[in-house]
Design a protein around this motif. Structure first.
Motif, PDB file in Angstrom:
ATOM      1  N   GLU A  70     -15.771   5.717 -22.162  1.00 55.65           N
ATOM      2  CA  GLU A  70     -15.876   5.361 -20.740  1.00 55.65           C
ATOM      3  C   GLU A  70     -15.514   6.545 -19.859  1.00 55.65           C
ATOM      4  OE1 GLU A  70     -14.690   1.529 -19.279  1.00 55.65           O
ATOM      5  OE2 GLU A  70     -14.813   0.625 -21.284  1.00 55.65           O
ATOM      6  N   ALA A  71     -15.977   7.723 -20.264  1.00 54.29           N
ATOM      7  CA  ALA A  71     -15.885   8.893 -19.380  1.00 54.29           C
ATOM      8  C   ALA A  71     -16.817   8.651 -18.195  1.00 54.29           C
ATOM      9  CB  ALA A  71     -16.305  10.150 -20.144  1.00 54.29           C
ATOM     10  N   PRO A  72     -16.534   9.279 -17.042  1.00 52.97           N
ATOM     11  CA  PRO A  72     -17.393   9.059 -15.872  1.00 52.97           C
ATOM     12  C   PRO A  72     -18.862   9.313 -16.191  1.00 52.97           C
ATOM     13  CG  PRO A  72     -15.440  10.279 -15.251  1.00 52.97           C
ATOM     14  CD  PRO A  72     -15.427  10.191 -16.744  1.00 52.97           C
ATOM     15  N   ARG A  73     -19.743   8.434 -15.681  1.00 53.67           N
ATOM     16  CA  ARG A  73     -21.172   8.607 -15.940  1.00 53.67           C
ATOM     17  C   ARG A  73     -22.036   8.262 -14.731  1.00 53.67           C
ATOM     18  NH1 ARG A  73     -23.179   3.453 -18.498  1.00 53.67           N
ATOM     19  NH2 ARG A  73     -21.425   2.020 -18.545  1.00 53.67           N
ATOM     20  N   LEU A  74     -21.385   8.132 -13.567  1.00 60.65           N
ATOM     21  CA  LEU A  74     -22.155   7.858 -12.358  1.00 60.65           C
ATOM     22  C   LEU A  74     -22.081   9.074 -11.428  1.00 60.65           C
ATOM     23  CD1 LEU A  74     -21.166   4.101 -11.918  1.00 60.65           C
ATOM     24  CD2 LEU A  74     -23.241   5.055 -12.943  1.00 60.65           C
ATOM     25  N   LEU A  75     -21.832   8.867 -10.153  1.00 56.91           N
ATOM     26  CA  LEU A  75     -21.868   9.936  -9.162  1.00 56.91           C
ATOM     27  C   LEU A  75     -20.904  11.065  -9.532  1.00 56.91           C
ATOM     28  CD1 LEU A  75     -23.090  10.717  -6.373  1.00 56.91           C
ATOM     29  CD2 LEU A  75     -21.069   9.655  -5.338  1.00 56.91           C
ATOM     30  N   ASN A  76     -21.426  12.309  -9.499  1.00 55.85           N
ATOM     31  CA  ASN A  76     -20.616  13.509  -9.780  1.00 55.85           C
ATOM     32  C   ASN A  76     -19.928  13.459 -11.140  1.00 55.85           C
ATOM     33  OD1 ASN A  76     -21.200  14.637  -7.220  1.00 55.85           O
ATOM     34  ND2 ASN A  76     -19.536  13.463  -6.291  1.00 55.85           N
ATOM     35  N   TRP A  77     -20.594  12.881 -12.123  1.00 56.80           N
ATOM     36  CA  TRP A  77     -19.955  12.665 -13.423  1.00 56.80           C
ATOM     37  C   TRP A  77     -19.550  13.971 -14.095  1.00 56.80           C
ATOM     38  CZ3 TRP A  77     -22.204  14.422 -17.975  1.00 56.80           C
ATOM     39  CH2 TRP A  77     -23.544  14.824 -17.890  1.00 56.80           C
ATOM     40  N   ARG A  78     -20.383  15.008 -13.987  1.00 55.71           N
ATOM     41  CA  ARG A  78     -20.036  16.280 -14.625  1.00 55.71           C
ATOM     42  C   ARG A  78     -18.758  16.860 -14.029  1.00 55.71           C
ATOM     43  NH1 ARG A  78     -25.643  16.988 -14.322  1.00 55.71           N
ATOM     44  NH2 ARG A  78     -26.690  17.277 -16.338  1.00 55.71           N
ATOM     45  N   ALA A  79     -18.707  16.888 -12.702  1.00 55.02           N
ATOM     46  CA  ALA A  79     -17.542  17.461 -12.025  1.00 55.02           C
ATOM     47  C   ALA A  79     -16.285  16.642 -12.308  1.00 55.02           C
ATOM     48  CB  ALA A  79     -17.796  17.531 -10.522  1.00 55.02           C
ATOM     49  N   ARG A  80     -16.419  15.333 -12.349  1.00 55.76           N
ATOM     50  CA  ARG A  80     -15.247  14.483 -12.603  1.00 55.76           C
ATOM     51  C   ARG A  80     -14.711  14.686 -14.013  1.00 55.76           C
ATOM     52  NH1 ARG A  80     -16.534   8.605 -11.374  1.00 55.76           N
ATOM     53  NH2 ARG A  80     -14.279   8.370 -11.246  1.00 55.76           N
ATOM     54  N   ARG A  81     -15.593  14.795 -14.984  1.00 56.12           N
ATOM     55  CA  ARG A  81     -15.146  15.081 -16.354  1.00 56.12           C
ATOM     56  C   ARG A  81     -14.500  16.473 -16.420  1.00 56.12           C
ATOM     57  NH1 ARG A  81     -19.829  12.939 -20.575  1.00 56.12           N
ATOM     58  NH2 ARG A  81     -20.159  10.881 -19.630  1.00 56.12           N
ATOM     59  N   ARG A  82     -15.162  17.433 -15.810  1.00 55.09           N
ATOM     60  CA  ARG A  82     -14.645  18.806 -15.837  1.00 55.09           C
ATOM     61  C   ARG A  82     -13.282  18.900 -15.162  1.00 55.09           C
ATOM     62  NH1 ARG A  82     -18.711  20.955 -13.544  1.00 55.09           N
ATOM     63  NH2 ARG A  82     -17.837  21.025 -11.451  1.00 55.09           N
ATOM     64  N   ASP A  83     -13.139  18.227 -14.018  1.00 52.36           N
ATOM     65  CA  ASP A  83     -11.863  18.273 -13.296  1.00 52.36           C
ATOM     66  C   ASP A  83     -10.752  17.590 -14.083  1.00 52.36           C
ATOM     67  OD1 ASP A  83     -13.181  19.606 -11.292  1.00 52.36           O
ATOM     68  OD2 ASP A  83     -13.258  17.896  -9.913  1.00 52.36           O
ATOM     69  N   LEU A  84     -11.071  16.468 -14.744  1.00 50.22           N
ATOM     70  CA  LEU A  84     -10.061  15.800 -15.570  1.00 50.22           C
ATOM     71  C   LEU A  84      -9.609  16.734 -16.689  1.00 50.22           C
ATOM     72  CD1 LEU A  84      -8.440  13.307 -16.511  1.00 50.22           C
ATOM     73  CD2 LEU A  84     -10.463  12.656 -17.862  1.00 50.22           C
ATOM     74  N   ALA A  85     -10.560  17.338 -17.370  1.00 45.94           N
ATOM     75  CA  ALA A  85     -10.217  18.237 -18.476  1.00 45.94           C
ATOM     76  C   ALA A  85      -9.379  19.411 -17.990  1.00 45.94           C
ATOM     77  CB  ALA A  85     -11.487  18.736 -19.156  1.00 45.94           C
ATOM     78  N   ALA A  86      -9.825  20.049 -16.919  1.00 47.56           N
ATOM     79  CA  ALA A  86      -9.116  21.221 -16.408  1.00 47.56           C
ATOM     80  C   ALA A  86      -7.703  20.876 -15.972  1.00 47.56           C
ATOM     81  CB  ALA A  86      -9.889  21.838 -15.244  1.00 47.56           C
ATOM     82  N   GLY A  87      -7.527  19.689 -15.400  1.00 47.51           N
ATOM     83  CA  GLY A  87      -6.198  19.261 -14.964  1.00 47.51           C
ATOM     84  C   GLY A  87      -5.243  19.010 -16.104  1.00 47.51           C
ATOM     85  N   CYS A  88      -5.779  18.947 -17.333  1.00 47.20           N
ATOM     86  CA  CYS A  88      -4.949  18.735 -18.525  1.00 47.20           C
ATOM     87  C   CYS A  88      -4.916  19.972 -19.416  1.00 47.20           C
ATOM     88  CB  CYS A  88      -5.482  17.548 -19.329  1.00 47.20           C
ATOM     89  SG  CYS A  88      -5.640  16.023 -18.398  1.00 47.20           S
ATOM     90  N   GLY A  89      -5.471  21.079 -18.934  1.00 49.07           N
ATOM     91  CA  GLY A  89      -5.510  22.299 -19.726  1.00 49.07           C
ATOM     92  C   GLY A  89      -6.555  22.277 -20.826  1.00 49.07           C
ATOM     93  N   LEU A  90      -7.601  21.456 -20.655  1.00 54.16           N
ATOM     94  CA  LEU A  90      -8.658  21.306 -21.652  1.00 54.16           C
ATOM     95  C   LEU A  90     -10.009  21.679 -21.037  1.00 54.16           C
ATOM     96  CD1 LEU A  90      -7.545  17.786 -22.945  1.00 54.16           C
ATOM     97  CD2 LEU A  90      -6.971  19.993 -23.974  1.00 54.16           C
TER      98      LEU A  90
END
Length: 231
Positions: free
Chosen positions: A36-56
């Motif tokens: 259930e990773a983001p898959r609607l509006l701005n999904w790429r950026a939301r996944r990328r931002d989540l990862a970056a905020g965790c050092g991933l």
């Protein structure tokens, strides 16, 4: 050498994202399988931002199916692929995200999977996912690690199918009660990590994070395993 691997249904980031970041950061994981990773509006950026905020960083996963694999700083991504699984009329689209990675010389094919609520669909998609995982692992001479929200319990058919071929990490080296759903009132173990038998499970269970963060981050609890591998 030990690899830390996790799986986590993050409910589309519909809950507290700051709490979610704190939980994922607390994992100190080398690889994280998301459902259930983001898959609607701005999904790429939301996944990328989540990862970056965790050092991933995001290593694998497309929009449809809502699955992804994140990797940590000591992980080198060798290959990534995403597959839509067979379409079943009236049911949600399911997918498999695979990242083949190297951790200090050890190669692993890491897959993230989210199965359906309907039993017939679960076993069909699990069978397809295992074939895809085996193909990716064989191509790179890698071990296999499959994380997911399987939407069923250990005695049920799909769980038995996976456990006959792979090690159920929690069953091999349990830490805590293993329950993952719901986060506020955990009564079910429906999220799990499965690994090839050449990977020795040191421990598998929950994440040492604040209880408030765990209940505010998602409706699922994460699963974290330590796996010992030999280069």
């Amino acid at each position: 050498m030990t690899v830390r691997a996790a799986t986590y249904n993050v409910r589309g980031l519909r809950d507290s994202v700051p709490a979610l970041r704190r939980v994922i950061t607390a994992m100190r994981a080398d690889v994280v399988c998301l459902q259930e990773a983001p898959r609607l509006l701005n999904w790429r950026a939301r996944r990328r931002d989540l990862a970056a905020g965790c050092g991933l960083r995001v290593a694998a996963g497309r929009r449809r199916g809502g699955v992804a694999v994140l990797t940590g700083p000591r992980v080198r991504v060798l290959h990534a692929e995403s597959h839509l699984l067979s379409v079943i009329a009236g049911l949600e689209t399911r997918a498999l995200a695979v990242a083949v990675v190297a951790v200090e010389g050890v190669r692993l094919a890491v897959g993230s999977l989210h199965l359906d609520l309907r039993e017939a669909a679960r076993i069909r998609h699990a069978t397809e996912a295992m074939a895809l995982m085996r193909r990716a692992a064989a191509r790179f001479d890698a071990g296999m690690l499959l994380g997911g929200d399987f939407n069923e319990h250990p005695p049920q058919p799909t769980w038995r199918y996976l456990a006959a071929q792979l090690t159920d990490c929690y069953a091999a080296a349990p830490s805590g009660d293993g329950l993952t759903f719901t986060a506020r009132r955990p009564r079910h173990r429906i999220d799990a990590l499965f690994a090839t038998r050449d990977l020795r499970v040191v421990s598998c269970g929950g994440v040492a994070a604040a209880n408030a963060d765990l209940t505010e981050a998602s409706d699922h609890l994460p699963v974290l395993a330590e796996l010992r591998v030999v280069p």
